[in-house]
Motif scaffolding. Structure first.
Motif, mmCIF file in Angstrom:
data_model
loop_
_atom_site.group_PDB
_atom_site.id
_atom_site.type_symbol
_atom_site.label_atom_id
_atom_site.label_comp_id
_atom_site.label_asym_id
_atom_site.label_seq_id
_atom_site.Cartn_x
_atom_site.Cartn_y
_atom_site.Cartn_z
ATOM 1 N N UNK A 194 0.909 -1.176 -0.035
ATOM 2 C CA UNK A 194 0.040 0.093 0.131
ATOM 3 C C UNK A 194 0.980 1.324 0.142
ATOM 4 N N UNK A 195 1.832 1.187 0.758
ATOM 5 C CA UNK A 195 2.863 2.340 0.731
ATOM 6 C C UNK A 195 4.326 1.839 1.632
ATOM 7 N N UNK A 196 5.161 2.649 1.183
ATOM 8 C CA UNK A 196 6.588 2.418 1.749
ATOM 9 C C UNK A 196 7.189 3.657 2.258
ATOM 10 N N UNK A 197 7.747 3.652 3.333
ATOM 11 C CA UNK A 197 8.293 4.845 3.886
ATOM 12 C C UNK A 197 9.947 4.546 4.164
ATOM 13 N N UNK A 198 10.589 5.493 4.263
ATOM 14 C CA UNK A 198 11.989 5.805 4.737
ATOM 15 C C UNK A 198 12.196 6.766 5.889
ATOM 16 N N UNK A 199 13.093 6.602 6.840
ATOM 17 C CA UNK A 199 13.373 7.564 7.785
ATOM 18 C C UNK A 199 14.490 8.542 7.434
ATOM 19 N N UNK A 234 4.347 12.670 2.008
ATOM 20 C CA UNK A 234 4.245 11.270 1.625
ATOM 21 C C UNK A 234 3.753 11.856 0.157
ATOM 22 N N UNK A 235 4.375 11.102 -0.701
ATOM 23 C CA UNK A 235 4.169 11.115 -2.317
ATOM 24 C C UNK A 235 3.620 10.246 -3.195
ATOM 25 N N UNK A 236 2.791 10.606 -3.982
ATOM 26 C CA UNK A 236 2.236 9.508 -4.999
ATOM 27 C C UNK A 236 1.629 10.042 -6.342
ATOM 28 N N UNK A 285 6.342 11.553 -12.355
ATOM 29 C CA UNK A 285 4.837 12.120 -12.311
ATOM 30 C C UNK A 285 4.352 12.160 -10.819
ATOM 31 N N UNK A 286 5.049 11.548 -9.784
ATOM 32 C CA UNK A 286 4.589 11.519 -8.369
ATOM 33 C C UNK A 286 4.816 12.987 -8.017
ATOM 34 N N UNK A 287 3.702 13.198 -7.168
ATOM 35 C CA UNK A 287 3.544 14.922 -6.446
ATOM 36 C C UNK A 287 3.341 14.482 -4.941
ATOM 37 N N UNK A 288 3.534 15.478 -4.041
ATOM 38 C CA UNK A 288 3.153 15.241 -2.805
ATOM 39 C C UNK A 288 1.867 15.030 -2.545
ATOM 40 N N UNK A 324 11.762 0.476 -4.362
ATOM 41 C CA UNK A 324 11.962 0.642 -5.878
ATOM 42 C C UNK A 324 10.990 1.308 -6.522
ATOM 43 N N UNK A 325 11.115 2.357 -7.488
ATOM 44 C CA UNK A 325 10.054 3.279 -8.180
ATOM 45 C C UNK A 325 9.981 2.774 -9.513
ATOM 46 N N UNK A 326 8.746 2.386 -10.098
ATOM 47 C CA UNK A 326 8.476 1.848 -11.380
ATOM 48 C C UNK A 326 8.389 2.958 -12.294
ATOM 49 N N UNK A 327 9.231 3.125 -13.328
ATOM 50 C CA UNK A 327 9.163 3.848 -14.679
ATOM 51 C C UNK A 327 8.231 3.301 -15.756
#
Length: 126
Positions: A3-8, A40-42, A27-30, A68-71
């Motif tokens: 559903x989501x992933x976070x880093x500190x 949080x972005x998406x 194309x992700x935005x806050x 990982x981010x899908x391009x």
């Protein structure tokens, strides 16, 4: 499914500036400001965020953890990797095929806190 992933982060202002620019080519935005002072972005689920740890302890890098981010295109892989390096991220393996051409095309880097990230595309050359 995820559903989501976070880093500190140890420096949320610096981290938000890094990710504000890094995620633009995808194309992700806050989406919203996190209560910890993070963001949080998406664009669609899953979402990604950089936050302060909930327990108040120092943010640390997970050994063996990678997000990982899908391009959509190989060009986006190149853009995101180049932006990461430009913004002070660490090179963990530039854009290229991992395995047979036509399969996994990706690049690896670290953010300003040392979190390991990947941007990738699966499929033949654009």
């Amino acid at each position: 499914m995820i559903g989501y992933a976070l880093v500190g982060s140890k420096n949320l202002d610096q981290a938000k500036a890094f990710y504000d620019e890094l995620l633009k080519p995808l194309g992700a935005a806050p989406l919203f400001e996190h209560p910890s002072g993070g963001r949080v972005y998406g664009k669609t689920a899953p979402a990604f965020g950089v936050v302060g740890p909930h327990n108040g302890a120092a943010a640390t890098v997970g050994n063996g953890t990678m997000i990982s981010f899908l391009a959509d295109t190989q060009e986006q892989v190149h853009q995101v990797f180049a932006k990461a390096i430009e913004l002070g991220g660490g090179d963990e393996g530039g854009p290229g095929w991992r395995g047979d051409p036509g399969g996994f095309y990706g690049a690896y880097f670290r953010d300003l806190d040392g979190n390991k990230l990947c941007v990738y595309r699966i499929g033949p050359e654009d």
